[in-house]
Structure formats: C-alpha cells, structure tokens
Motif scaffolding. Structure first.
Motif, PDB file in Angstrom:
ATOM      1  N   VAL A  18     -34.392  -4.835  13.174  1.00  0.00           N
ATOM      2  CA  VAL A  18     -33.308  -4.144  12.454  1.00  0.00           C
ATOM      3  C   VAL A  18     -32.048  -4.031  13.314  1.00  0.00           C
ATOM      4  O   VAL A  18     -30.934  -4.081  12.792  1.00  0.00           O
ATOM      5  CB  VAL A  18     -33.752  -2.754  11.914  1.00  0.00           C
ATOM      6  N   ASN A  19     -32.213  -3.903  14.615  1.00  0.00           N
ATOM      7  CA  ASN A  19     -31.028  -3.885  15.483  1.00  0.00           C
ATOM      8  C   ASN A  19     -30.269  -5.210  15.397  1.00  0.00           C
ATOM      9  O   ASN A  19     -29.045  -5.251  15.539  1.00  0.00           O
ATOM     10  CB  ASN A  19     -31.428  -3.624  16.939  1.00  0.00           C
ATOM     11  N   LYS A  20     -31.005  -6.281  15.170  1.00  0.00           N
ATOM     12  CA  LYS A  20     -30.391  -7.612  15.086  1.00  0.00           C
ATOM     13  C   LYS A  20     -29.673  -7.811  13.751  1.00  0.00           C
ATOM     14  O   LYS A  20     -28.571  -8.371  13.695  1.00  0.00           O
ATOM     15  CB  LYS A  20     -31.467  -8.680  15.273  1.00  0.00           C
ATOM     16  N   TYR A  21     -30.280  -7.336  12.657  1.00  0.00           N
ATOM     17  CA  TYR A  21     -29.747  -7.644  11.321  1.00  0.00           C
ATOM     18  C   TYR A  21     -29.051  -6.457  10.640  1.00  0.00           C
ATOM     19  O   TYR A  21     -28.443  -6.627   9.593  1.00  0.00           O
ATOM     20  CB  TYR A  21     -30.866  -8.204  10.441  1.00  0.00           C
ATOM     21  N   LEU A  22     -29.137  -5.285  11.219  1.00  0.00           N
ATOM     22  CA  LEU A  22     -28.366  -4.100  10.836  1.00  0.00           C
ATOM     23  C   LEU A  22     -28.372  -3.724   9.346  1.00  0.00           C
ATOM     24  O   LEU A  22     -27.352  -3.781   8.660  1.00  0.00           O
ATOM     25  CB  LEU A  22     -26.911  -4.256  11.310  1.00  0.00           C
ATOM     26  N   PRO A  23     -29.530  -3.287   8.849  1.00  0.00           N
ATOM     27  CA  PRO A  23     -29.513  -2.637   7.531  1.00  0.00           C
ATOM     28  C   PRO A  23     -28.748  -1.312   7.654  1.00  0.00           C
ATOM     29  O   PRO A  23     -28.469  -0.855   8.759  1.00  0.00           O
ATOM     30  CB  PRO A  23     -30.998  -2.386   7.251  1.00  0.00           C
ATOM     31  N   ASP A  24     -28.433  -0.701   6.511  1.00  0.00           N
ATOM     32  CA  ASP A  24     -27.710   0.583   6.549  1.00  0.00           C
ATOM     33  C   ASP A  24     -28.632   1.731   6.946  1.00  0.00           C
ATOM     34  O   ASP A  24     -28.201   2.666   7.625  1.00  0.00           O
ATOM     35  CB  ASP A  24     -27.105   0.862   5.167  1.00  0.00           C
ATOM     36  N   TYR A  25     -29.903   1.634   6.521  1.00  0.00           N
ATOM     37  CA  TYR A  25     -30.884   2.699   6.769  1.00  0.00           C
ATOM     38  C   TYR A  25     -32.213   2.082   7.175  1.00  0.00           C
ATOM     39  O   TYR A  25     -32.560   0.984   6.748  1.00  0.00           O
ATOM     40  CB  TYR A  25     -31.153   3.515   5.503  1.00  0.00           C
ATOM     41  N   GLU A  43     -39.995   9.238  17.436  1.00  0.00           N
ATOM     42  CA  GLU A  43     -39.010   9.662  18.438  1.00  0.00           C
ATOM     43  C   GLU A  43     -38.823   8.571  19.496  1.00  0.00           C
ATOM     44  O   GLU A  43     -37.699   8.240  19.883  1.00  0.00           O
ATOM     45  CB  GLU A  43     -39.488  10.959  19.088  1.00  0.00           C
ATOM     46  N   SER A  44     -39.923   7.995  19.929  1.00  0.00           N
ATOM     47  CA  SER A  44     -39.891   6.922  20.921  1.00  0.00           C
ATOM     48  C   SER A  44     -39.167   5.686  20.373  1.00  0.00           C
ATOM     49  O   SER A  44     -38.338   5.080  21.060  1.00  0.00           O
ATOM     50  CB  SER A  44     -41.321   6.572  21.329  1.00  0.00           C
ATOM     51  N   LEU A  45     -39.463   5.315  19.130  1.00  0.00           N
ATOM     52  CA  LEU A  45     -38.825   4.146  18.515  1.00  0.00           C
ATOM     53  C   LEU A  45     -37.326   4.374  18.290  1.00  0.00           C
ATOM     54  O   LEU A  45     -36.510   3.479  18.524  1.00  0.00           O
ATOM     55  CB  LEU A  45     -39.501   3.817  17.180  1.00  0.00           C
ATOM     56  N   LYS A  46     -36.990   5.578  17.870  1.00  0.00           N
ATOM     57  CA  LYS A  46     -35.585   5.880  17.538  1.00  0.00           C
ATOM     58  C   LYS A  46     -34.677   5.802  18.766  1.00  0.00           C
ATOM     59  O   LYS A  46     -33.487   5.502  18.643  1.00  0.00           O
ATOM     60  CB  LYS A  46     -35.493   7.261  16.884  1.00  0.00           C
ATOM     61  N   LYS A  47     -35.232   6.035  19.936  1.00  0.00           N
ATOM     62  CA  LYS A  47     -34.416   5.973  21.167  1.00  0.00           C
ATOM     63  C   LYS A  47     -33.773   4.603  21.353  1.00  0.00           C
ATOM     64  O   LYS A  47     -32.727   4.490  21.987  1.00  0.00           O
ATOM     65  CB  LYS A  47     -35.290   6.315  22.384  1.00  0.00           C
ATOM     66  N   PRO A  51     -27.213   2.855  16.976  1.00  0.00           N
ATOM     67  CA  PRO A  51     -26.587   4.036  16.377  1.00  0.00           C
ATOM     68  C   PRO A  51     -25.866   3.734  15.060  1.00  0.00           C
ATOM     69  O   PRO A  51     -25.506   4.645  14.328  1.00  0.00           O
ATOM     70  CB  PRO A  51     -25.603   4.506  17.450  1.00  0.00           C
ATOM     71  N   GLU A  52     -25.690   2.457  14.753  1.00  0.00           N
ATOM     72  CA  GLU A  52     -25.048   2.085  13.482  1.00  0.00           C
ATOM     73  C   GLU A  52     -25.980   2.284  12.293  1.00  0.00           C
ATOM     74  O   GLU A  52     -25.533   2.298  11.146  1.00  0.00           O
ATOM     75  CB  GLU A  52     -24.618   0.608  13.517  1.00  0.00           C
ATOM     76  N   ILE A  53     -27.280   2.385  12.567  1.00  0.00           N
ATOM     77  CA  ILE A  53     -28.278   2.466  11.492  1.00  0.00           C
ATOM     78  C   ILE A  53     -28.693   3.925  11.284  1.00  0.00           C
ATOM     79  O   ILE A  53     -29.041   4.620  12.232  1.00  0.00           O
ATOM     80  CB  ILE A  53     -29.519   1.621  11.840  1.00  0.00           C
ATOM     81  N   LYS A  54     -28.656   4.377  10.037  1.00  0.00           N
ATOM     82  CA  LYS A  54     -29.063   5.753   9.725  1.00  0.00           C
ATOM     83  C   LYS A  54     -30.583   5.835   9.563  1.00  0.00           C
ATOM     84  O   LYS A  54     -31.220   4.904   9.074  1.00  0.00           O
ATOM     85  CB  LYS A  54     -28.374   6.240   8.454  1.00  0.00           C
ATOM     86  N   THR A  55     -31.132   6.980   9.949  1.00  0.00           N
ATOM     87  CA  THR A  55     -32.583   7.171   9.946  1.00  0.00           C
ATOM     88  C   THR A  55     -33.018   8.089   8.804  1.00  0.00           C
ATOM     89  O   THR A  55     -32.488   9.185   8.646  1.00  0.00           O
ATOM     90  CB  THR A  55     -33.040   7.797  11.276  1.00  0.00           C
ATOM     91  N   LEU A  74     -35.861  14.762  15.411  1.00  0.00           N
ATOM     92  CA  LEU A  74     -35.456  13.355  15.336  1.00  0.00           C
ATOM     93  C   LEU A  74     -33.986  13.166  14.958  1.00  0.00           C
ATOM     94  O   LEU A  74     -33.518  12.031  14.884  1.00  0.00           O
ATOM     95  CB  LEU A  74     -36.321  12.615  14.315  1.00  0.00           C
ATOM     96  N   SER A  75     -33.278  14.276  14.707  1.00  0.00           N
ATOM     97  CA  SER A  75     -31.888  14.182  14.234  1.00  0.00           C
ATOM     98  C   SER A  75     -31.789  13.214  13.056  1.00  0.00           C
ATOM     99  O   SER A  75     -30.972  12.290  13.043  1.00  0.00           O
ATOM    100  CB  SER A  75     -30.946  13.725  15.359  1.00  0.00           C
ATOM    101  N   LEU A  76     -32.645  13.423  12.058  1.00  0.00           N
ATOM    102  CA  LEU A  76     -32.650  12.539  10.887  1.00  0.00           C
ATOM    103  C   LEU A  76     -31.332  12.630  10.129  1.00  0.00           C
ATOM    104  O   LEU A  76     -30.716  13.696  10.053  1.00  0.00           O
ATOM    105  CB  LEU A  76     -33.796  12.923   9.940  1.00  0.00           C
ATOM    106  N   ASP A  77     -30.910  11.510   9.574  1.00  0.00           N
ATOM    107  CA  ASP A  77     -29.697  11.482   8.747  1.00  0.00           C
ATOM    108  C   ASP A  77     -30.014  11.784   7.288  1.00  0.00           C
ATOM    109  O   ASP A  77     -29.176  12.306   6.560  1.00  0.00           O
ATOM    110  CB  ASP A  77     -29.038  10.099   8.827  1.00  0.00           C
TER     111      ASP A  77
END
Length: 208
Positions: A18-25, A43-47, A51-55, A74-77
C-alpha cells in the motif's frame, strides 16, 4: 475521484504494497475474522505506514470503552462500525469523540433488500459501507449484491461500496454508482494473502 480502501492488512508485506500504490484508506480488522489483527500488531504495522494513507479500524459489536482505547492508541482516522450497533451507540461514540481531532464514523449496512437501505435513515454518520448480506456473518464474504439498491442508498449519505469487488468489476461499479469510495479485501488477495499486483491493478482501475 472515488476513494479506495484496501481492507484486512495483517503483514509487513501488505504495508509495503500500500505504501507503493497509495490507496486513500487501509483497514485493520479487530473483529472475529481470518484477517483479524491484535491492537499490538496493528500498532506495529502502522508505524511503517505512509502518512498519506488514512487508517480505518473495523469493529463488530465492540465495547465502547475498548473501542475508544483502540482509537486513541492507534490514532485512527476512521472507525467502521460493522455489527448490530444501534443509533444510540453511534451517538454515544460521537459524544465521547467530541473535542478530539476529526475522526470519521462509517456504519456498515448488510444489504439484503430495500428494507436494509431504509434502515440507513436511523444513523447520522460520515459514510455508509454497503456490504452483501450473508446469513450469520458480518462481512468479508466476497459476495456482491444488487447494485440498484446501492443507487437508492445515496440519498442517505456518502456511500462506500464493498462486497465482492475485484479488478474485473470495480470500474463498472464506479461508472454505474459513482460512490464516494470502494472497499476491497479478498478481491486483491491470492490464496488468502494480499497480492501487490492485484492491489496495483485495482487502484489503477478505480482511478481511471
């Protein structure tokens, strides 16, 4: 442009895709599911998530205090409420989140017939996730439903179309319904694991 959510991430490879292809969420599933993750793993994965992708956190009939704890940790969006939660539950959640940064609340509706759509009028949320009704399940079945019902649902608010979407049908779904978003999980998997090529192709088709 229609937003794209890739749901059910559970491995570091999924984060790399997802970091490579950048979905919105992206979505972490905290409910009973083969894609369920612990808060610690999420939490480990989200680190390492861009930051462009909302969780989005996906919950089913979760205790409210436990839900709030996970949102904070997790500071979820966004929070995707995917069970039998009442409008009172949603209002209580909104009250608890007052004064915090803006956290979207999405309510999943399991679409069986027109009555399922009418039920949407009970909820005041930021968006509705429309998924196929499957007896005894709360989602993640990879089944489509009658999209004509989804077009009627738009009068109740923003629509995120889920249920059986894949590379073959996502463009047709967007052309037909122009939803706020599309939500995919099994449709971008191979043998039960997220597939980087399928994620790339799904996002490309959704955005073209």
């Amino acid at each position: 442009m229609t937003k794209v959510k890739i749901c059910g991430l559970k491995r570091k490879e999924d984060i790399e895709y997802v970091n490579k292809y950048l979905p919105d969420y992206i979505g972490f599933v905290f409910a009973e599911s083969k894609r369920r993750v612990s808060v610690e793993l999420a939490e480990s994965l989200k680190k390492n998530l861009s930051p462009e992708i909302k969780t989005v956190g996906v919950f089913v009939n979760e205790d409210l205090e436990s839900l709030l704890e996970t949102i904070k940790r997790l500071s979820l969006d966004c929070v995707q409420i995917h069970g039998d939660e009442s409008s009172m539950y949603i209002e209580a959640l909104k009250e608890k989140l007052k004064g915090e940064r803006k956290i979207e609340i999405w309510k999943a509706i399991r679409v069986k017939d027109g009555d399922s759509i009418e039920k949407m009028s009970e909820y005041n949320v930021d968006a509705f996730v429309l998924d196929a009704y499957i007896e005894g399940a709360y989602g993640g079945g990879g089944k489509t439903f009658d999209w004509e019902l989804a077009s009627k649902a738009k009068e109740y608010g923003k629509i995120i179309l889920a249920g059986g979407l894949n590379i073959e049908n996502v463009k047709e779904a967007i052309d037909k319904l122009a939803p706020f978003g599309v939500d995919v999980s099994s449709g971008v998997e191979t043998s039960g694991y997220k597939d980087g090529d399928k994620i790339r192709d799904f996002i490309y088709k959704a955005r073209s």
